[in-house]
Scaffold this motif. Sequence first.
Motif, PDB file in Angstrom:
ATOM      1  N   ARG A   1       0.830  -1.212   0.000  1.00 23.49           N
ATOM      2  CA  ARG A   1       0.000   0.000   0.000  1.00 23.49           C
ATOM      3  C   ARG A   1       0.861   1.257   0.000  1.00 23.49           C
ATOM      4  NH1 ARG A   1      -4.358   0.876   4.109  1.00 23.49           N
ATOM      5  NH2 ARG A   1      -5.205   2.132   2.438  1.00 23.49           N
ATOM      6  N   LEU A   2       1.911   1.257   0.825  1.00 20.82           N
ATOM      7  CA  LEU A   2       2.764   2.435   0.929  1.00 20.82           C
ATOM      8  C   LEU A   2       3.595   2.644  -0.336  1.00 20.82           C
ATOM      9  CD1 LEU A   2       3.853   2.125   4.656  1.00 20.82           C
ATOM     10  CD2 LEU A   2       2.416   3.898   3.671  1.00 20.82           C
ATOM     11  N   LYS A   3       3.954   1.545  -0.988  1.00 23.88           N
ATOM     12  CA  LYS A   3       4.749   1.668  -2.226  1.00 23.88           C
ATOM     13  C   LYS A   3       3.963   2.430  -3.287  1.00 23.88           C
ATOM     14  CE  LYS A   3       8.180  -0.869  -3.411  1.00 23.88           C
ATOM     15  NZ  LYS A   3       9.037  -2.046  -3.636  1.00 23.88           N
ATOM     16  N   ARG A   4       2.660   2.283  -3.290  1.00 23.45           N
ATOM     17  CA  ARG A   4       1.822   3.035  -4.238  1.00 23.45           C
ATOM     18  C   ARG A   4       1.882   4.526  -3.964  1.00 23.45           C
ATOM     19  NH1 ARG A   4      -2.683  -0.739  -2.777  1.00 23.45           N
ATOM     20  NH2 ARG A   4      -2.384  -2.645  -4.004  1.00 23.45           N
ATOM     21  N   GLN A   5       2.298   4.887  -2.751  1.00 25.91           N
ATOM     22  CA  GLN A   5       2.421   6.296  -2.355  1.00 25.91           C
ATOM     23  C   GLN A   5       3.893   6.740  -2.383  1.00 25.91           C
ATOM     24  OE1 GLN A   5       0.036   8.493  -1.353  1.00 25.91           O
ATOM     25  NE2 GLN A   5      -1.785   7.211  -1.261  1.00 25.91           N
ATOM     26  N   ASP A   6       4.731   5.955  -3.073  1.00 28.06           N
ATOM     27  CA  ASP A   6       6.167   6.260  -3.195  1.00 28.06           C
ATOM     28  C   ASP A   6       6.915   6.155  -1.871  1.00 28.06           C
ATOM     29  OD1 ASP A   6       5.922   6.771  -5.948  1.00 28.06           O
ATOM     30  OD2 ASP A   6       5.334   8.845  -5.564  1.00 28.06           O
ATOM     31  N   ILE A   7       6.431   5.288  -0.980  1.00 29.87           N
ATOM     32  CA  ILE A   7       7.113   5.054   0.294  1.00 29.87           C
ATOM     33  C   ILE A   7       7.627   3.618   0.318  1.00 29.87           C
ATOM     34  CG2 ILE A   7       6.823   4.886   2.803  1.00 29.87           C
ATOM     35  CD1 ILE A   7       4.680   7.098   2.550  1.00 29.87           C
ATOM     36  N   ASP A   8       8.933   3.476   0.503  1.00 31.24           N
ATOM     37  CA  ASP A   8       9.574   2.165   0.570  1.00 31.24           C
ATOM     38  C   ASP A   8       9.617   1.733   2.024  1.00 31.24           C
ATOM     39  OD1 ASP A   8      10.981  -0.109  -0.016  1.00 31.24           O
ATOM     40  OD2 ASP A   8      12.900   0.896  -0.366  1.00 31.24           O
ATOM     41  N   LEU A   9       8.778   0.762   2.410  1.00 36.70           N
ATOM     42  CA  LEU A   9       8.681   0.317   3.802  1.00 36.70           C
ATOM     43  C   LEU A   9       9.605  -0.869   4.036  1.00 36.70           C
ATOM     44  CD1 LEU A   9       7.099   0.853   6.480  1.00 36.70           C
ATOM     45  CD2 LEU A   9       5.597  -1.028   5.794  1.00 36.70           C
ATOM     46  N   LEU A  10      10.594  -0.698   4.917  1.00 37.59           N
ATOM     47  CA  LEU A  10      11.530  -1.759   5.255  1.00 37.59           C
ATOM     48  C   LEU A  10      11.183  -2.321   6.630  1.00 37.59           C
ATOM     49  CD1 LEU A  10      13.061   0.168   3.175  1.00 37.59           C
ATOM     50  CD2 LEU A  10      15.127  -0.935   4.006  1.00 37.59           C
ATOM     51  N   ILE A  11      11.194  -3.645   6.736  1.00 39.84           N
ATOM     52  CA  ILE A  11      10.790  -4.319   7.976  1.00 39.84           C
ATOM     53  C   ILE A  11      12.020  -4.628   8.827  1.00 39.84           C
ATOM     54  CG2 ILE A  11       9.641  -6.345   8.929  1.00 39.84           C
ATOM     55  CD1 ILE A  11       8.065  -6.431   6.202  1.00 39.84           C
TER      56      ILE A  11
ATOM     57  N   ILE B   1      -4.759   3.647  11.339  1.00 34.90           N
ATOM     58  CA  ILE B   1      -4.555   4.496  10.159  1.00 34.90           C
ATOM     59  C   ILE B   1      -3.960   3.691   9.007  1.00 34.90           C
ATOM     60  CG2 ILE B   1      -2.199   5.239  10.764  1.00 34.90           C
ATOM     61  CD1 ILE B   1      -4.951   7.423   9.169  1.00 34.90           C
ATOM     62  N   MET B   2      -3.235   2.622   9.351  1.00 38.92           N
ATOM     63  CA  MET B   2      -2.602   1.793   8.316  1.00 38.92           C
ATOM     64  C   MET B   2      -3.637   1.039   7.477  1.00 38.92           C
ATOM     65  SD  MET B   2       0.701   2.272   8.710  1.00 38.92           S
ATOM     66  CE  MET B   2       1.672   0.899   8.133  1.00 38.92           C
ATOM     67  N   ASP B   3      -4.847   0.930   8.014  1.00 37.30           N
ATOM     68  CA  ASP B   3      -5.907   0.212   7.301  1.00 37.30           C
ATOM     69  C   ASP B   3      -6.936   1.146   6.662  1.00 37.30           C
ATOM     70  OD1 ASP B   3      -4.912  -2.352   8.151  1.00 37.30           O
ATOM     71  OD2 ASP B   3      -5.746  -1.903  10.128  1.00 37.30           O
ATOM     72  N   LYS B   4      -6.728   2.447   6.827  1.00 36.81           N
ATOM     73  CA  LYS B   4      -7.682   3.414   6.291  1.00 36.81           C
ATOM     74  C   LYS B   4      -7.500   3.574   4.777  1.00 36.81           C
ATOM     75  CE  LYS B   4      -9.401   4.691  10.314  1.00 36.81           C
ATOM     76  NZ  LYS B   4     -10.813   4.434  10.683  1.00 36.81           N
ATOM     77  N   THR B   5      -8.479   4.233   4.161  1.00 34.53           N
ATOM     78  CA  THR B   5      -8.405   4.543   2.733  1.00 34.53           C
ATOM     79  C   THR B   5      -8.721   6.021   2.540  1.00 34.53           C
ATOM     80  OG1 THR B   5     -10.736   3.944   2.432  1.00 34.53           O
ATOM     81  CG2 THR B   5      -9.101   2.222   2.005  1.00 34.53           C
ATOM     82  N   GLY B   6      -8.586   6.485   1.306  1.00 31.02           N
ATOM     83  CA  GLY B   6      -8.971   7.855   1.000  1.00 31.02           C
ATOM     84  C   GLY B   6      -8.069   8.896   1.618  1.00 31.02           C
ATOM     85  N   SER B   7      -8.666  10.026   1.973  1.00 34.93           N
ATOM     86  CA  SER B   7      -7.883  11.177   2.424  1.00 34.93           C
ATOM     87  C   SER B   7      -7.152  10.913   3.741  1.00 34.93           C
ATOM     88  CB  SER B   7      -8.788  12.403   2.565  1.00 34.93           C
ATOM     89  OG  SER B   7      -9.797  12.167   3.530  1.00 34.93           O
ATOM     90  N   GLN B   8      -7.723  10.089   4.619  1.00 29.00           N
ATOM     91  CA  GLN B   8      -7.065   9.800   5.894  1.00 29.00           C
ATOM     92  C   GLN B   8      -5.716   9.109   5.668  1.00 29.00           C
ATOM     93  OE1 GLN B   8     -10.556   7.796   7.865  1.00 29.00           O
ATOM     94  NE2 GLN B   8      -9.878   8.990   9.628  1.00 29.00           N
ATOM     95  N   PHE B   9      -5.710   8.106   4.793  1.00 36.89           N
ATOM     96  CA  PHE B   9      -4.464   7.393   4.495  1.00 36.89           C
ATOM     97  C   PHE B   9      -3.504   8.296   3.730  1.00 36.89           C
ATOM     98  CE2 PHE B   9      -1.905   4.295   2.003  1.00 36.89           C
ATOM     99  CZ  PHE B   9      -1.316   3.634   3.074  1.00 36.89           C
ATOM    100  N   ASP B  10      -4.039   9.098   2.819  1.00 35.46           N
ATOM    101  CA  ASP B  10      -3.194  10.040   2.060  1.00 35.46           C
ATOM    102  C   ASP B  10      -2.508  11.023   3.001  1.00 35.46           C
ATOM    103  OD1 ASP B  10      -3.942   8.832  -0.300  1.00 35.46           O
ATOM    104  OD2 ASP B  10      -5.462  10.338  -0.812  1.00 35.46           O
ATOM    105  N   ASP B  11      -3.253  11.532   3.974  1.00 32.33           N
ATOM    106  CA  ASP B  11      -2.682  12.474   4.932  1.00 32.33           C
ATOM    107  C   ASP B  11      -1.573  11.818   5.754  1.00 32.33           C
ATOM    108  OD1 ASP B  11      -4.407  14.422   4.063  1.00 32.33           O
ATOM    109  OD2 ASP B  11      -5.804  14.233   5.747  1.00 32.33           O
TER     110      ASP B  11
END
Length: 203
Positions: free
Chosen positions: A21-31, A108-118
């Motif tokens: 999900r975060l990769k679609r927002q240009d965020i590379d999430l490393l575990i 928030i990690m499970d939200k969609t729309g503007s909340q997740f975008d914010d």
Amino acid sequence: MMYKVGIIDDSDELLEDYAVRLKRQDIDLLIAPEGSMEDIKEWIVKQQIKCLLIDYQLSSKYDYNGTQLAFYLEDALQSFPYLILTSYPEDSVEEKLVVKNAICDRNIMDKTGSQFDDFCNQLKQMTEVYDNTIQKYKKKYEKLTLKKQESGLGTEEEEELMNVFRILKAYGEVDDIPAEMLKSSLSGQIDAILGKLDDLLKK
């Protein structure tokens, strides 16, 4: 441009979904790997993580909880940005171990729309603040080391230089103490005196 963010959680169940999900927002999430707080700090530096999402509990895989890790990182990696993820944000606030705006409802990690975008925009801003802070420390370090070589530093400036050095060293931005810091300012002072003598002789 990808924004590099880490996450430490005691459950791997949803982490891959979060990463997608975060990769679609240009965020590379490393575990984060399992290990001590020192191990996590070294992983952050090695992977060049610029912001960390910390699960509050961490109980089943780690010997510490999220706020303990945050407290450790505040000392080990000064100015490093993080968010505590918890299903009970009010409990974390009452602990008074981390500031309120560093605590985030993990739903928030499970939200969609503007909340997740914010939320994603907040993460991006935090990584940009990290970059700007490191650059500020680098410029201050260069300015102080140059002044040390040329004319010397006062006691407060020497302390400031060592503090900035320790911060950059923790982040892996500088190696061991360089020659510029060990070099006495005496040579710079001698050069200045010789220059004045030359000016007097020319007159």
